[in-house]
Design a protein around this motif. Structure first.
Motif, PDB file in Angstrom:
ATOM      1  N   THR A 162      50.485  36.412  49.936  1.00 40.48           N
ATOM      2  CA  THR A 162      49.502  35.340  50.016  1.00 40.48           C
ATOM      3  C   THR A 162      48.658  35.194  48.757  1.00 40.48           C
ATOM      4  O   THR A 162      47.973  34.194  48.594  1.00 40.48           O
ATOM      5  CB  THR A 162      48.545  35.584  51.201  1.00 40.48           C
ATOM      6  N   THR A 163      48.691  36.173  47.868  1.00 36.49           N
ATOM      7  CA  THR A 163      47.880  36.128  46.657  1.00 36.49           C
ATOM      8  C   THR A 163      48.659  36.751  45.508  1.00 36.49           C
ATOM      9  O   THR A 163      49.689  37.369  45.729  1.00 36.49           O
ATOM     10  CB  THR A 163      46.536  36.863  46.876  1.00 36.49           C
TER      11      THR A 163
ATOM     12  N   TYR B 214      46.366  41.566  38.517  1.00 36.04           N
ATOM     13  CA  TYR B 214      47.199  40.378  38.665  1.00 36.04           C
ATOM     14  C   TYR B 214      48.655  40.779  38.470  1.00 36.04           C
ATOM     15  O   TYR B 214      49.011  41.376  37.457  1.00 36.04           O
ATOM     16  CB  TYR B 214      46.803  39.311  37.633  1.00 36.04           C
ATOM     17  N   VAL B 215      49.503  40.447  39.420  1.00 36.46           N
ATOM     18  CA  VAL B 215      50.919  40.802  39.357  1.00 36.46           C
ATOM     19  C   VAL B 215      51.711  39.564  38.937  1.00 36.46           C
ATOM     20  O   VAL B 215      51.769  38.583  39.678  1.00 36.46           O
ATOM     21  CB  VAL B 215      51.421  41.315  40.718  1.00 36.46           C
ATOM     22  N   PRO B 216      52.314  39.594  37.741  1.00 33.71           N
ATOM     23  CA  PRO B 216      53.116  38.447  37.295  1.00 33.71           C
ATOM     24  C   PRO B 216      54.305  38.206  38.224  1.00 33.71           C
ATOM     25  O   PRO B 216      54.761  39.114  38.928  1.00 33.71           O
ATOM     26  CB  PRO B 216      53.602  38.865  35.898  1.00 33.71           C
ATOM     27  N   ALA B 217      54.821  36.998  38.208  1.00 31.52           N
ATOM     28  CA  ALA B 217      55.919  36.616  39.102  1.00 31.52           C
ATOM     29  C   ALA B 217      57.171  37.452  38.880  1.00 31.52           C
ATOM     30  O   ALA B 217      57.897  37.754  39.822  1.00 31.52           O
ATOM     31  CB  ALA B 217      56.233  35.138  38.929  1.00 31.52           C
TER      32      ALA B 217
ATOM     33  N   TRP C 118      32.637  50.429  22.909  1.00 33.10           N
ATOM     34  CA  TRP C 118      31.376  50.020  23.550  1.00 33.10           C
ATOM     35  C   TRP C 118      31.441  50.157  25.070  1.00 33.10           C
ATOM     36  O   TRP C 118      30.516  49.789  25.764  1.00 33.10           O
ATOM     37  CB  TRP C 118      30.992  48.600  23.149  1.00 33.10           C
ATOM     38  N   GLY C 119      32.541  50.715  25.614  1.00 34.02           N
ATOM     39  CA  GLY C 119      32.611  51.038  27.028  1.00 34.02           C
ATOM     40  C   GLY C 119      33.413  50.104  27.898  1.00 34.02           C
ATOM     41  O   GLY C 119      33.724  50.443  29.040  1.00 34.02           O
ATOM     42  N   GLN C 120      33.764  48.938  27.415  1.00 28.65           N
ATOM     43  CA  GLN C 120      34.532  47.991  28.229  1.00 28.65           C
ATOM     44  C   GLN C 120      35.958  48.505  28.393  1.00 28.65           C
ATOM     45  O   GLN C 120      36.555  49.034  27.453  1.00 28.65           O
ATOM     46  CB  GLN C 120      34.541  46.620  27.557  1.00 28.65           C
ATOM     47  N   ALA C 121      36.511  48.368  29.585  1.00 28.77           N
ATOM     48  CA  ALA C 121      37.876  48.803  29.862  1.00 28.77           C
ATOM     49  C   ALA C 121      38.696  47.630  30.361  1.00 28.77           C
ATOM     50  O   ALA C 121      38.173  46.709  30.996  1.00 28.77           O
ATOM     51  CB  ALA C 121      37.870  49.918  30.891  1.00 28.77           C
ATOM     52  N   ARG C 122      40.005  47.691  30.073  1.00 22.11           N
ATOM     53  CA  ARG C 122      40.892  46.598  30.444  1.00 22.11           C
ATOM     54  C   ARG C 122      42.282  47.147  30.739  1.00 22.11           C
ATOM     55  O   ARG C 122      42.799  47.988  30.002  1.00 22.11           O
ATOM     56  CB  ARG C 122      40.951  45.615  29.285  1.00 22.11           C
ATOM     57  N   ILE C 123      42.909  46.666  31.815  1.00 27.04           N
ATOM     58  CA  ILE C 123      44.285  47.052  32.128  1.00 27.04           C
ATOM     59  C   ILE C 123      45.212  46.318  31.169  1.00 27.04           C
ATOM     60  O   ILE C 123      45.140  45.098  31.033  1.00 27.04           O
ATOM     61  CB  ILE C 123      44.645  46.699  33.584  1.00 27.04           C
ATOM     62  N   VAL C 124      46.097  47.075  30.506  1.00 26.70           N
ATOM     63  CA  VAL C 124      47.042  46.505  29.564  1.00 26.70           C
ATOM     64  C   VAL C 124      48.413  46.334  30.212  1.00 26.70           C
ATOM     65  O   VAL C 124      49.076  45.332  30.023  1.00 26.70           O
ATOM     66  CB  VAL C 124      47.163  47.390  28.305  1.00 26.70           C
ATOM     67  N   ALA C 125      48.834  47.334  31.001  1.00 26.13           N
ATOM     68  CA  ALA C 125      50.147  47.273  31.634  1.00 26.13           C
ATOM     69  C   ALA C 125      50.167  48.181  32.858  1.00 26.13           C
ATOM     70  O   ALA C 125      49.384  49.122  32.965  1.00 26.13           O
ATOM     71  CB  ALA C 125      51.241  47.703  30.657  1.00 26.13           C
ATOM     72  N   VAL C 126      51.076  47.871  33.764  1.00 28.82           N
ATOM     73  CA  VAL C 126      51.297  48.692  34.941  1.00 28.82           C
ATOM     74  C   VAL C 126      52.791  48.968  35.022  1.00 28.82           C
ATOM     75  O   VAL C 126      53.598  48.037  34.980  1.00 28.82           O
ATOM     76  CB  VAL C 126      50.802  47.982  36.230  1.00 28.82           C
TER      77      VAL C 126
END
Length: 185
Positions: free
Chosen positions: A62-63, A146-149, A171-179
Protein backbone atom coordinates in the motif's frame (compact mmCIF):
# COMPACT_ATOMS: atom_id res chain seq x y z
CA UNK A 1 -28.14 58.74 -17.72
CA UNK A 2 -25.08 56.64 -18.41
CA UNK A 3 -24.42 53.51 -16.34
CA UNK A 4 -21.80 54.05 -13.65
CA UNK A 5 -18.90 51.72 -13.40
CA UNK A 6 -17.41 50.64 -10.13
CA UNK A 7 -13.96 52.02 -9.63
CA UNK A 8 -11.13 49.62 -10.44
CA UNK A 9 -9.48 48.07 -7.40
CA UNK A 10 -6.27 49.77 -6.43
CA UNK A 11 -3.03 48.18 -7.65
CA UNK A 12 -1.14 46.30 -4.93
CA UNK A 13 1.44 48.47 -3.28
CA UNK A 14 5.09 47.93 -4.13
CA UNK A 15 5.72 46.89 -0.57
CA UNK A 16 3.38 43.88 -0.83
CA UNK A 17 4.97 42.78 -4.11
CA UNK A 18 8.44 43.09 -2.59
CA UNK A 19 7.39 41.10 0.48
CA UNK A 20 5.91 38.38 -1.74
CA UNK A 21 9.13 38.15 -3.76
CA UNK A 22 11.20 37.92 -0.58
CA UNK A 23 8.97 35.16 0.76
CA UNK A 24 9.26 33.12 -2.45
CA UNK A 25 13.02 33.71 -2.52
CA UNK A 26 13.36 32.52 1.08
CA UNK A 27 11.41 29.35 0.29
CA UNK A 28 13.61 28.62 -2.73
CA UNK A 29 16.75 29.13 -0.62
CA UNK A 30 15.39 26.82 2.07
CA UNK A 31 14.65 24.02 -0.43
CA UNK A 32 18.09 24.43 -2.02
CA UNK A 33 19.71 24.37 1.43
CA UNK A 34 17.96 21.14 2.42
CA UNK A 35 18.93 19.49 -0.88
CA UNK A 36 22.50 20.77 -0.58
CA UNK A 37 22.82 19.45 2.98
CA UNK A 38 21.64 16.03 1.81
CA UNK A 39 24.16 15.91 -1.03
CA UNK A 40 26.93 17.20 1.26
CA UNK A 41 26.11 14.50 3.82
CA UNK A 42 26.40 11.84 1.12
CA UNK A 43 29.66 13.28 -0.24
CA UNK A 44 31.43 14.25 3.00
CA UNK A 45 29.92 11.86 5.54
CA UNK A 46 31.60 8.91 7.17
CA UNK A 47 30.27 5.56 5.91
CA UNK A 48 28.82 3.21 8.51
CA UNK A 49 26.99 -0.09 8.01
CA UNK A 50 24.16 -0.99 10.41
CA UNK A 51 22.34 -4.31 10.73
CA UNK A 52 18.56 -4.09 10.37
CA UNK A 53 15.41 -6.06 9.65
CA UNK A 54 12.33 -4.80 7.84
CA UNK A 55 9.59 -4.48 10.45
CA UNK A 56 6.69 -5.34 8.12
CA UNK A 57 6.98 -6.04 4.38
CA UNK A 58 3.21 -6.10 3.89
CA UNK A 59 3.19 -2.30 4.03
CA UNK A 60 4.89 -2.30 0.61
CA UNK A 61 1.55 -3.33 -0.93
CA UNK A 62 0.00 0.00 0.00
CA UNK A 63 2.98 2.35 0.34
CA UNK A 64 6.52 2.76 -0.99
CA UNK A 65 8.14 2.87 2.45
CA UNK A 66 9.26 0.20 4.87
CA UNK A 67 10.11 0.60 8.55
CA UNK A 68 13.54 -0.66 9.54
CA UNK A 69 14.29 -2.19 12.92
CA UNK A 70 18.01 -1.72 13.70
CA UNK A 71 20.07 -4.08 15.83
CA UNK A 72 21.59 -0.93 17.38
CA UNK A 73 18.12 0.22 18.47
CA UNK A 74 18.28 -1.86 21.65
CA UNK A 75 21.50 -1.66 23.63
CA UNK A 76 22.46 -2.89 27.11
CA UNK A 77 21.99 -0.29 29.83
CA UNK A 78 25.63 -0.95 30.82
CA UNK A 79 26.69 1.00 27.70
CA UNK A 80 25.16 4.22 29.05
CA UNK A 81 27.82 6.85 29.77
CA UNK A 82 26.12 9.84 31.31
CA UNK A 83 26.13 11.84 34.54
CA UNK A 84 22.54 10.86 35.37
CA UNK A 85 20.27 7.97 34.51
CA UNK A 86 18.89 8.10 30.95
CA UNK A 87 15.29 9.19 30.46
CA UNK A 88 12.78 8.82 27.63
CA UNK A 89 12.98 11.42 24.82
CA UNK A 90 16.54 12.37 25.84
CA UNK A 91 18.95 13.24 23.01
CA UNK A 92 21.96 10.94 22.95
CA UNK A 93 25.13 10.32 20.96
CA UNK A 94 25.83 6.71 20.01
CA UNK A 95 29.49 5.86 19.46
CA UNK A 96 29.91 3.23 16.74
CA UNK A 97 33.01 1.22 15.86
CA UNK A 98 33.50 -1.12 12.91
CA UNK A 99 33.55 -4.83 13.73
CA UNK A 100 36.01 -5.58 10.93
CA UNK A 101 35.55 -6.17 7.21
CA UNK A 102 32.27 -5.25 5.55
CA UNK A 103 30.32 -6.22 8.67
CA UNK A 104 28.10 -3.84 10.54
CA UNK A 105 29.25 -1.34 13.12
CA UNK A 106 28.81 -2.14 16.80
CA UNK A 107 27.69 0.22 19.54
CA UNK A 108 30.60 1.11 21.83
CA UNK A 109 28.68 3.43 24.13
CA UNK A 110 25.70 5.75 24.47
CA UNK A 111 26.59 9.24 25.72
CA UNK A 112 24.67 12.26 26.98
CA UNK A 113 27.32 14.60 25.49
CA UNK A 114 29.13 14.20 22.18
CA UNK A 115 32.14 11.92 22.77
CA UNK A 116 35.61 12.12 21.26
CA UNK A 117 36.16 9.56 18.52
CA UNK A 118 39.14 7.41 17.68
CA UNK A 119 40.07 6.71 14.04
CA UNK A 120 37.44 4.54 12.40
CA UNK A 121 34.71 5.41 14.89
CA UNK A 122 31.60 7.47 14.16
CA UNK A 123 28.97 9.21 16.24
CA UNK A 124 25.29 8.83 15.36
CA UNK A 125 22.78 11.14 17.01
CA UNK A 126 19.58 9.68 18.32
CA UNK A 127 17.22 9.74 21.25
CA UNK A 128 16.04 7.38 23.96
CA UNK A 129 12.61 5.88 23.37
CA UNK A 130 12.44 3.50 26.34
CA UNK A 131 14.46 2.81 29.47
CA UNK A 132 14.15 -0.76 30.71
CA UNK A 133 15.91 -2.36 33.71
CA UNK A 134 18.65 -3.85 31.49
CA UNK A 135 18.33 -2.19 28.08
CA UNK A 136 17.82 1.15 26.34
CA UNK A 137 15.55 1.64 23.35
CA UNK A 138 16.96 4.10 20.80
CA UNK A 139 15.79 5.81 17.59
CA UNK A 140 17.95 7.49 15.00
CA UNK A 141 15.52 9.09 12.56
CA UNK A 142 16.58 6.56 9.92
CA UNK A 143 13.81 4.03 10.54
CA UNK A 144 11.75 4.81 7.42
CA UNK A 145 13.19 3.83 4.02
CA UNK A 146 11.82 4.42 0.53
CA UNK A 147 11.92 1.16 -1.43
CA UNK A 148 12.44 1.67 -5.18
CA UNK A 149 10.23 -0.31 -7.56
CA UNK A 150 13.11 -2.52 -8.78
CA UNK A 151 14.30 -3.42 -5.27
CA UNK A 152 14.42 -7.12 -4.33
CA UNK A 153 12.71 -6.16 -1.06
CA UNK A 154 9.46 -5.82 -2.99
CA UNK A 155 9.59 -9.48 -4.05
CA UNK A 156 10.45 -10.87 -0.59
CA UNK A 157 7.76 -12.69 1.29
CA UNK A 158 9.62 -13.03 4.60
CA UNK A 159 11.83 -10.39 6.21
CA UNK A 160 15.54 -11.02 5.72
CA UNK A 161 18.51 -9.42 7.48
CA UNK A 162 19.65 -6.18 5.86
CA UNK A 163 22.81 -4.08 5.85
CA UNK A 164 21.92 -0.40 5.85
CA UNK A 165 24.71 1.86 4.60
CA UNK A 166 24.53 5.24 6.31
CA UNK A 167 26.61 8.38 5.82
CA UNK A 168 27.12 10.57 8.90
CA UNK A 169 28.20 14.15 8.19
CA UNK A 170 30.69 15.96 10.45
CA UNK A 171 27.86 18.23 11.65
CA UNK A 172 25.79 15.22 12.78
CA UNK A 173 23.26 14.77 9.99
CA UNK A 174 22.79 11.15 8.88
CA UNK A 175 21.37 9.76 5.67
CA UNK A 176 20.65 6.27 4.32
CA UNK A 177 22.70 5.69 1.16
CA UNK A 178 21.82 2.08 0.35
CA UNK A 179 20.12 -1.00 1.73
CA UNK A 180 21.46 -4.47 0.89
CA UNK A 181 20.34 -7.95 1.80
CA UNK A 182 22.82 -9.90 3.89
CA UNK A 183 23.46 -13.12 2.01
CA UNK A 184 24.02 -16.26 4.03
CA UNK A 185 22.18 -15.31 7.23
Amino acid sequence: MAPTQAPAPPAPPRRTALLLRLLVGAQVLYVLGVAGAGYATTALGKAVALAAMPADLTTLKTTDFVRLRYAAATVPLAQWRGPAAPRARQSVYVLLAPTGGPAEAAVVGVFAEEPATAPGQAVLRGWVTDVFPRTLGLRYGLERYYVPAASPLRQDRAPRPLRVLVRIAPWGQARIVAVEEIVGK
